[in-house]
Design a protein around this motif. Structure first.
Motif, PDB file in Angstrom:
ATOM      1  N   LEU A 219      84.643  50.107  90.846  1.00 58.04           N
ATOM      2  CA  LEU A 219      83.672  49.692  91.860  1.00 58.04           C
ATOM      3  C   LEU A 219      82.239  49.848  91.353  1.00 58.04           C
ATOM      4  O   LEU A 219      81.390  48.978  91.569  1.00 58.04           O
ATOM      5  N   THR A 220      81.991  50.956  90.661  1.00 55.97           N
ATOM      6  CA  THR A 220      80.637  51.206  90.157  1.00 55.97           C
ATOM      7  C   THR A 220      80.243  50.137  89.153  1.00 55.97           C
ATOM      8  O   THR A 220      79.135  49.576  89.212  1.00 55.97           O
ATOM      9  N   GLU A 221      81.128  49.838  88.207  1.00 54.62           N
ATOM     10  CA  GLU A 221      80.824  48.815  87.193  1.00 54.62           C
ATOM     11  C   GLU A 221      80.583  47.459  87.838  1.00 54.62           C
ATOM     12  O   GLU A 221      79.665  46.716  87.437  1.00 54.62           O
ATOM     13  N   LEU A 222      81.380  47.125  88.843  1.00 53.35           N
ATOM     14  CA  LEU A 222      81.239  45.823  89.501  1.00 53.35           C
ATOM     15  C   LEU A 222      79.938  45.732  90.282  1.00 53.35           C
ATOM     16  O   LEU A 222      79.168  44.767  90.155  1.00 53.35           O
ATOM     17  N   ILE A 223      79.642  46.755  91.087  1.00 51.33           N
ATOM     18  CA  ILE A 223      78.465  46.722  91.955  1.00 51.33           C
ATOM     19  C   ILE A 223      77.175  46.768  91.149  1.00 51.33           C
ATOM     20  O   ILE A 223      76.165  46.142  91.520  1.00 51.33           O
ATOM     21  N   LEU A 224      77.167  47.471  90.004  1.00 46.36           N
ATOM     22  CA  LEU A 224      75.973  47.522  89.152  1.00 46.36           C
ATOM     23  C   LEU A 224      75.571  46.144  88.647  1.00 46.36           C
ATOM     24  O   LEU A 224      74.400  45.893  88.354  1.00 46.36           O
ATOM     25  N   ASN A 225      76.536  45.237  88.542  1.00 46.16           N
ATOM     26  CA  ASN A 225      76.268  43.924  87.960  1.00 46.16           C
ATOM     27  C   ASN A 225      76.073  42.824  88.997  1.00 46.16           C
ATOM     28  O   ASN A 225      76.039  41.645  88.652  1.00 46.16           O
ATOM     29  N   LEU A 226      75.950  43.212  90.265  1.00 43.17           N
ATOM     30  CA  LEU A 226      75.782  42.213  91.316  1.00 43.17           C
ATOM     31  C   LEU A 226      74.374  42.264  91.887  1.00 43.17           C
ATOM     32  O   LEU A 226      73.733  43.312  91.913  1.00 43.17           O
ATOM     33  N   GLN A 227      73.912  41.115  92.346  1.00 42.42           N
ATOM     34  CA  GLN A 227      72.626  41.016  93.014  1.00 42.42           C
ATOM     35  C   GLN A 227      72.826  40.492  94.425  1.00 42.42           C
ATOM     36  O   GLN A 227      73.904  40.018  94.778  1.00 42.42           O
ATOM     37  N   VAL A 239      89.015  58.065 103.394  1.00 36.77           N
ATOM     38  CA  VAL A 239      87.829  58.876 103.113  1.00 36.77           C
ATOM     39  C   VAL A 239      87.444  58.789 101.641  1.00 36.77           C
ATOM     40  O   VAL A 239      86.260  58.633 101.292  1.00 36.77           O
ATOM     41  N   ALA A 240      88.438  58.900 100.751  1.00 34.37           N
ATOM     42  CA  ALA A 240      88.140  58.848  99.318  1.00 34.37           C
ATOM     43  C   ALA A 240      87.533  57.512  98.923  1.00 34.37           C
ATOM     44  O   ALA A 240      86.591  57.455  98.122  1.00 34.37           O
ATOM     45  N   ARG A 241      88.013  56.419  99.499  1.00 36.26           N
ATOM     46  CA  ARG A 241      87.493  55.098  99.139  1.00 36.26           C
ATOM     47  C   ARG A 241      86.076  54.909  99.670  1.00 36.26           C
ATOM     48  O   ARG A 241      85.217  54.351  98.978  1.00 36.26           O
ATOM     49  N   ILE A 242      85.837  55.365 100.898  1.00 39.64           N
ATOM     50  CA  ILE A 242      84.477  55.276 101.435  1.00 39.64           C
ATOM     51  C   ILE A 242      83.520  56.057 100.542  1.00 39.64           C
ATOM     52  O   ILE A 242      82.404  55.602 100.230  1.00 39.64           O
ATOM     53  N   GLU A 243      83.947  57.242 100.101  1.00 39.05           N
ATOM     54  CA  GLU A 243      83.097  58.037  99.224  1.00 39.05           C
ATOM     55  C   GLU A 243      82.888  57.329  97.892  1.00 39.05           C
ATOM     56  O   GLU A 243      81.774  57.319  97.346  1.00 39.05           O
ATOM     57  N   SER A 244      83.949  56.702  97.353  1.00 39.11           N
ATOM     58  CA  SER A 244      83.814  55.973  96.093  1.00 39.11           C
ATOM     59  C   SER A 244      82.822  54.828  96.215  1.00 39.11           C
ATOM     60  O   SER A 244      82.000  54.592  95.324  1.00 39.11           O
ATOM     61  N   ILE A 245      82.906  54.096  97.324  1.00 37.77           N
ATOM     62  CA  ILE A 245      81.977  52.978  97.539  1.00 37.77           C
ATOM     63  C   ILE A 245      80.544  53.496  97.644  1.00 37.77           C
ATOM     64  O   ILE A 245      79.606  52.925  97.066  1.00 37.77           O
TER      65      ILE A 245
END
Length: 552
Positions: A219-227, A239-245
């Protein structure tokens, strides 16, 4: 029911042979006195086969008739398919509830909305604890799942030890909560396990489970490359997924806004129990109003295409505050629950029409299941070594695949369907009786049987339409004025076919014998027959017909 003898039995009333609606019962009989224990009480969501209802739950009639012998309801975790029906069915059960702090926090909000909070006795049980419920000696075993504080349950009885796994998986780095407590499972195995009642949902996937830590990286790699604006949808209870997002958004210098009541409830319950402690409070729609598109990430409910969810309304451009379009991205950090495929694809298609880029797990590591793979299940059987295996929580293809693995690992599988009463001890392990089962649909604040007249009529209207006739008669039963016909969803008022049906109906009413005109009910039944005859076969449908008769 057959004669009750001392022993231990298992009865699934929901969740066996289907996804969701988990509702399991154990019966312990000693000195001729039977005591029941319930584990989980969840909802299910309608699929293409039940378009007349949205939220479903198991019919509790069987255990409601024995409520005086129901010593408690144990909740394994806070997913909707395990506790979502409590607020609706507890009035039939009226027993104490046992749950971990997080599941209790989620449940309390549901009970508050149902005006039951002060009526339901909730006993908070710490993860991994041993506790008694009536004559049952129970022990929680912490397991990894896509929700905080998920627990398996060990039931120690004079007739043997049963392990009820709940939902679980193996993950060496689950991020929120502990890893599955294999050491405790191993101790139970050495103690001797009569039967293991196990989750089958993800059994068709081979190999080991993927880690939530890998999803956070993806998720981090994907979101870093989006505008532009980014929206992520996932299961609101994860809970874990919300925290990851949220962590991925932080890495991309984006503030997090949550959209949807269930997500707001999750945040409140999670923070109350100590989760999200290193994350700033999530923003509301109003608080995020002035944030630039490139500095905002939205977490939105509606990953399963639910008609009234925030994402469905955004996709159809009917949301009051949020609109997405060209240059925006929606990430599905979830899987499609079987039966929801059409609804999910419709939302995704509507988003694409608006120019939104839709990304799923085919485009990156944005989701992993919270349920055990075939590899995980083999590992657990190798540790627990149960004599018998009872696959639950899955459709028939999942149950049979689970049974095959159990047999491969040395356990004797017993395949059940909802309503089968399985004798576990003493003597032969076999199905000895059946209990009535069914589904209830949540219709506003009402619970309606799926096989009842209201939903049967709705189903018929949905596929064949409704035609309604109204007319007035005098004291002697003769028609005054011109009968009116209404057929919403079937015929337009100005349609020539509508005019023909109205004229034919008026003629056929006049031919009804005088002796049938004196009693309103008899006259109404005869008029319905006349209306069906007026419809004829030209429409090639059998709509629901009704007649309003006014005697003046």
């Amino acid at each position: 029911m057959t004669e009750i003898v001392d022993g231990l039995s298992f009865l699934p009333l929901g969740g066996t042979g289907e996804i969701g609606m988990n509702f399991n019962l154990y019966r312990l009989t000693q000195n001729g006195q039977e005591t029941w224990l319930a584990i989980d009480c969840g909802i299910g969501f309608s699929g293409n086969d039940t378009p007349e209802a949205e939220v479903l739950m198991p019919d509790p009639t069987f255990i409601a008739e024995r409520a005086k012998n129901l010593c408690g309801l144990v909740i394994t975790h806070a997913h909707e398919d395990h506790l979502g029906a409590v607020a609706h069915l507890w009035p039939y059960l009226r027993c104490p509830v046992y749950a971990t702090p997080y599941a209790s926090a989620v449940l309390r909000r549901k009970l508050y909305e149902a005006n039951l909070l002060n009526q339901v006795p909730i006993n908070i049980v710490m993860p991994g604890s041993r506790f008694d419920v009536g004559p049952f000696d129970l022990e929680f075993i912490s397991v990894t799942h896509s929700v905080a504080e998920a627990q398996a349950v060990a039931l120690r009885t004079p007739f043997g030890l049963v392990v009820h796994t709940g939902d679980w998986k193996l993950d060496n780095n689950p991020l929120v909560g502990p890893v599955t407590d294999l050491e405790k499972f191993e101790r139970l195995g050495k103690e001797g396990v009569l039967a293991m009642v196990g989750d089958s949902t993800n059994v068709l996937r081979e190999g080991p489970s993927e880690s939530e830590a890998d999803v956070r990286i993806g998720l981090t790699e994907l979101i870093l490359n989006l505008q532009g604006r980014i929206a992520v949808t996932c299961f609101a209870s994860n809970v874990a997924r919300i925290e990851s997002i949220a962590k991925a958004a932080q890495a991309a210098n984006r503030a997090v806004m949550i959209v949807g009541r269930s997500l707001r409830n999750l945040e409140t319950a999670a923070r109350e129990c100590g989760y999200f402690s290193d994350l700033p409070p999530f923003l509301t729609e109003q608080e995020a109003y002035d944030i630039e598109d490139d500095n905002l990430l939205m977490i939105i409910t509606g990953s399963q295409g639910e008609a009234r969810s925030a994402l469905s309304r955004i996709a159809s451009d009917t949301h009051s505050h949020i609109a997405l379009g060209e240059g925006d991205t929606v990430i599905y950090s979830s899987r499609m629950i079987p039966g929801n495929e059409q609804a999910v694809m419709t939302v995704q298609d509507n988003l694409s029409k608006r120019g939104v880029v839709v990304l799923t797990d085919k485009d990156g590591k944005v989701h992993t299941s919270g349920h055990a793979t075939a590899g995980d299940i083999r590992t657990l059987y190798g540790i627990v070594k149960p004599k018998y295996s009872i696959p639950t929580h899955g459709e028939w293809r999942h149950l049979t695949a689970h049974a095959a693995i159990a047999q491969e690992m040395g356990a004797e599988p017993i395949l059940l369907e909802d309503g089968d009463i399985l004798n576990l001890a003493p003597n032969e392990v076999k199905i000895v009786d059946t209990a009535p089962t069914g589904r209830l649909a949540l219709d506003g604040n009402r619970l309606l049987p799926m096989t009842g007249g209201v939903l049967a009529a709705r189903r018929k209207m949905l596929f064949n339409g409704l035609i309604l006739a109204s007319f007035a008669v005098d004291d002697e039963g003769y028609v005054i004025g011109t009968p009116k016909i209404s057929a919403p969803g079937l015929l337009d008022p100005e349609d020539s076919e509508s005019v023909r049906i109205q004229d034919d109906f008026a003629y056929l009413i006049d031919t009804i014998p005088d002796e049938l005109r004196q009693d309103d009910n008899t006259f109404r039944d005869a008029a319905k027959t006349a209306l069906r005859r007026a419809l004829g076969r030209k429409l090639q449908k059998r709509p629901l017909v009704d007649v309003h008769l006014l005697r003046v």
